[in-house]
Design an enzyme around this catalytic site. Structure first.
Site, short mmCIF file in Angstrom:
data_model
loop_
_atom_site.label_atom_id
_atom_site.label_comp_id
_atom_site.label_asym_id
_atom_site.label_seq_id
_atom_site.Cartn_x
_atom_site.Cartn_y
_atom_site.Cartn_z
N HIS A 142 0.84 -1.20 0.00
CA HIS A 142 0.00 0.00 0.00
C HIS A 142 0.88 1.25 0.00
O HIS A 142 0.96 1.97 -0.99
CB HIS A 142 -0.92 -0.05 1.21
CG HIS A 142 -2.03 0.95 1.21
ND1 HIS A 142 -2.21 1.89 0.22
CD2 HIS A 142 -3.04 1.16 2.09
CE1 HIS A 142 -3.27 2.61 0.49
NE2 HIS A 142 -3.79 2.20 1.62
N HIS B 44 -1.00 0.76 -12.31
CA HIS B 44 -1.90 1.01 -11.19
C HIS B 44 -3.14 0.15 -11.35
O HIS B 44 -3.59 -0.06 -12.48
CB HIS B 44 -2.30 2.50 -11.17
CG HIS B 44 -2.89 2.95 -9.87
ND1 HIS B 44 -4.22 2.79 -9.57
CD2 HIS B 44 -2.32 3.53 -8.79
CE1 HIS B 44 -4.44 3.27 -8.37
NE2 HIS B 44 -3.31 3.73 -7.87
N ASP C 121 3.74 7.34 -7.10
CA ASP C 121 4.96 7.03 -6.37
C ASP C 121 6.23 7.20 -7.20
O ASP C 121 7.33 7.10 -6.68
CB ASP C 121 4.91 5.58 -5.86
CG ASP C 121 3.81 5.42 -4.84
OD1 ASP C 121 3.75 6.26 -3.93
OD2 ASP C 121 3.01 4.48 -4.96
C1 LIG Z 1 0.25 -1.39 -9.23
C2 LIG Z 1 0.18 -2.82 -9.74
C3 LIG Z 1 0.28 -3.76 -8.52
C4 LIG Z 1 -1.16 -3.01 -10.46
O1 LIG Z 1 -1.27 -4.32 -10.77
P1 LIG Z 1 -2.50 -4.96 -11.58
O2 LIG Z 1 -3.55 -3.96 -11.83
O3 LIG Z 1 -2.87 -6.16 -10.81
O4 LIG Z 1 -1.86 -5.26 -12.97
P2 LIG Z 1 -1.19 -6.65 -13.39
O5 LIG Z 1 -0.18 -7.05 -12.36
O6 LIG Z 1 -2.31 -7.58 -13.70
O7 LIG Z 1 -0.42 -6.24 -14.71
C5 LIG Z 1 -0.94 -6.32 -16.04
C6 LIG Z 1 0.21 -6.58 -16.98
O8 LIG Z 1 1.16 -5.47 -16.90
C7 LIG Z 1 2.42 -5.93 -16.40
N1 LIG Z 1 2.86 -4.95 -15.42
C8 LIG Z 1 2.09 -4.29 -14.51
N2 LIG Z 1 2.82 -3.42 -13.81
C9 LIG Z 1 4.09 -3.53 -14.29
C10 LIG Z 1 5.28 -2.88 -13.97
N3 LIG Z 1 5.31 -1.94 -13.01
N4 LIG Z 1 6.40 -3.23 -14.63
C11 LIG Z 1 6.34 -4.17 -15.59
N5 LIG Z 1 5.24 -4.82 -15.95
C12 LIG Z 1 4.11 -4.51 -15.30
C13 LIG Z 1 2.14 -7.27 -15.76
O9 LIG Z 1 3.29 -8.08 -15.78
C14 LIG Z 1 1.04 -7.80 -16.64
O10 LIG Z 1 1.63 -8.24 -17.84
P3 LIG Z 1 1.09 -9.57 -18.58
O11 LIG Z 1 -0.31 -9.22 -19.00
O12 LIG Z 1 2.04 -9.78 -19.69
O13 LIG Z 1 1.13 -10.65 -17.53
C15 LIG Z 1 1.33 -3.10 -10.73
O14 LIG Z 1 1.21 -2.27 -11.86
C16 LIG Z 1 2.70 -2.95 -10.10
O15 LIG Z 1 3.20 -3.90 -9.45
N6 LIG Z 1 3.35 -1.76 -10.23
C17 LIG Z 1 4.60 -1.50 -9.62
C18 LIG Z 1 4.44 -1.19 -8.14
C19 LIG Z 1 3.89 0.16 -7.91
O16 LIG Z 1 4.33 1.16 -8.45
N7 LIG Z 1 2.88 0.22 -7.00
C20 LIG Z 1 2.28 1.49 -6.59
C21 LIG Z 1 0.87 1.59 -6.99
S1 LIG Z 1 0.26 3.19 -6.52
#
Ligand SMILES: CC(C)(COP(=O)(O)OP(=O)(O)OC[C@H]1O[C@@H](n2cnc3c(N)ncnc32)[C@H](O)[C@@H]1OP(=O)(O)O)[C@@H](O)C(=O)NCCC(=O)NCCS
Length: 431
Positions: free
Chosen positions: A269, A308, A364
């Site tokens: 979070h 996100h 972030d």
């Molecule tokens: C924020 C987050 C958890 C959202 O996740 P989500 O909505 O569940 O999205 P998913 O994990 O299903 O990702 C969808 C696709 O994008 C890719 N992806 C998502 N975020 C990515 C990232 N930061 N870097 C590389 N690839 C990413 C995933 O691997 C997935 O690819 P695929 O379809 O080939 O498997 C994710 O984007 C992430 O881990 N970001 C980095 C951490 C971060 O900055 N968090 C702060 C949020 S405010």
């Protein structure tokens, strides 16, 4: 022709058909519960770990359209608030639902300013922590402890008492946050200075040493003001849901908010900006960016600060933070990691991998760089998030308390364990 706002469901187990009302794009879980319900069988339920597609409340606080990159507090676009408002005015807006008149504003700012001091015994509580205590752990305990100082706070149905606790919480959070920072540094706690604005006073409590009066650079207090506005609310995220869930037991707001702080403490979070900073330090120079991006595309790495759950477009807060970063660096000198961040963003925004997955910078991506430039250790990043989010948590808590539809939060489960085993006493099992 107006469309009928209902959903017809046929239960193939029985052949029965049900017509469920659709309101605001949702059906009621209680209507689903009527499907297949008999004297012997409970009705159908929905299974939704993480509440990814379940609305838990009706709310008029914050609007997000993730596909279009829109964030509004009480209908006002975040860009306009960040540009022209102050954190305390935004806090008023979130809590009261509308912008203050001049008199309301002045009274609000006065009340918050004159509640920034905490009881001396809270200082003793904080002093009791180990020298290396995590500031978030200290913050969450001291906010919880405040409930014992204001036992009247449990009268949550009394609007006047509620208002007093709201003022106290918004006023005292910077004091507690700053003291948890000073504690880890072995420095004396600095008392609030009521001549300063909310963010100036926070900076004073963080950084004042032997000088008579601490006067922060106005560009830094303004940048902090912008960051506070951007973090003030974000509708039903994990910590807000924690505040609402715990608040639904009708506990006092200090206890409910300490649950929110606990949720924010978790790395999924509140901890992403720290991860961005670690990533930038690992990449080190602009030249290493292409190889890093290749690693991300091969699935060996994740580009932290990108993507996100809700925003499938540029996070509107990220754009504003990028601008604030430039203002802060004017004062502190440029953090060399900025170049790495900019190069990462440039390449990622053009690359098919990121474009096709709708991965854009989130809030972030740049905030960690600002916090580091302001000399905050990474453990403080989440505290800097919790202080402004207090306004949002309280706005959501107020909405919950006044909502006649809300009940104590009590999700269902699908039981997967054993049934009706015969207990054999330990003496027999072990003989
Ligand atoms: C924020 C987050 C958890 C959202 O996740 P989500 O909505 O569940 O999205 P998913 O994990 O299903 O990702 C969808 C696709 O994008 C890719 N992806 C998502 N975020 C990515 C990232 N930061 N870097 C590389 N690839 C990413 C995933 O691997 C997935 O690819 P695929 O379809 O080939 O498997 C994710 O984007 C992430 O881990 N970001 C980095 C951490 C971060 O900055 N968090 C702060 C949020 S405010």
């Amino acid at each position: 022709m107006t469309q009928k706002q209902t959903l017809t469901v046929r239960d193939n187990r029985t052949g029965d058909e049900y017509e469920l009302d659709i309101t605001d794009g949702t059906i009621r879980a209680s209507d689903v519960g009527k499907i297949g319900k008999s004297d012997e069988e409970p009705g159908l339920a929905v299974y939704d770990p993480g509440f990814t597609n379940t609305a838990s409340t009706r709310s008029a606080v914050t609007y997000i359209d993730g596909d279009r990159g829109i964030l509004e507090y009480r209908g006002y676009p975040i860009e306009q608030l960040a540009e022209s408002s102050t954190f305390l005015e935004v806090a008023y807006l979130l809590i009261h639902g509308e912008l203050p008149t001049r008199e309301q504003h002045d009274q609000w700012v006065h009340d918050i300013t004159f509640h920034t001091f905490v009881h001396e015994d809270i200082k003793t509580v904080m002093r009791g922590f180990r020298y290396d205590a995590h500031p978030m752990g200290m913050l969450l305990s001291s906010v919880g402890a405040l409930s014992t100082f204001y036992p009247e706070a449990r009268n949550i149905k009394d609007p006047q008492i509620r208002h007093e606790q709201i003022v106290r919480l918004i006023a005292k959070m910077p004091t507690l946050g700053a003291w948890s920072f000073r504690h880890a540094q072995g420095k004396p706690y600095v008392y609030p200075d009521n001549d300063l604005t909310y963010t100036e006073n926070f900076l004073s409590m963080l950084f004042k040493m032997s000088e008579q009066k601490y006067e922060p650079d106005p560009r830094l207090s303004k940048a902090l003001e912008v960051l506070f506005i951007l973090h003030a609310d974000h509708e039903q995220n994990c910590s807000t849901n924690a505040v609402r869930s715990v608040g639904s037991s009708q506990v006092d707001p200090y206890s409910a908010l300490s649950a929110g702080i606990a949720a924010l403490y978790g790395p999924l979070h509140g901890g992403a900006n720290e991860a961005v900073l670690r990533m930038l330090k690992r990449i080190k120079t602009k030249d290493n960016v292409p190889a890093f991006i290749e690693g991300v595309k091969n699935g060996d790495e994740r580009l932290m600060g990108f993507g996100h759950r809700v925003y499938k477009n540029y996070d509107p807060r990220a754009k504003i933070i990028k601008k604030a970063t430039e203002d802060v660096f004017e004062v502190t000198g440029v953090n060399p990691l900025l170049e790495v961040a900019q190069e990462l963003e440039k390449i990622a925004l053009e690359d098919e991998y990121f474009v096709s997955r709708k991965l854009y910078p989130n809030v972030d991506f740049y905030s960690g760089l600002i916090y580091e430039a302001l000399q905050f250790p990474p453990e403080m990043f989440t505290v800097l998030f919790a202080i402004p989010r207090t306004a949002g948590w309280l706005a959501q808590w107020l909405e919950l308390v006044d909502d006649p539809e809300q009940k104590i939060a009590r999700p269902k489960q699908i039981y997967t364990g054993e049934r009706q085993l015969d207990f054999v006493p330990a003496a027999q099992r072990w003989s």
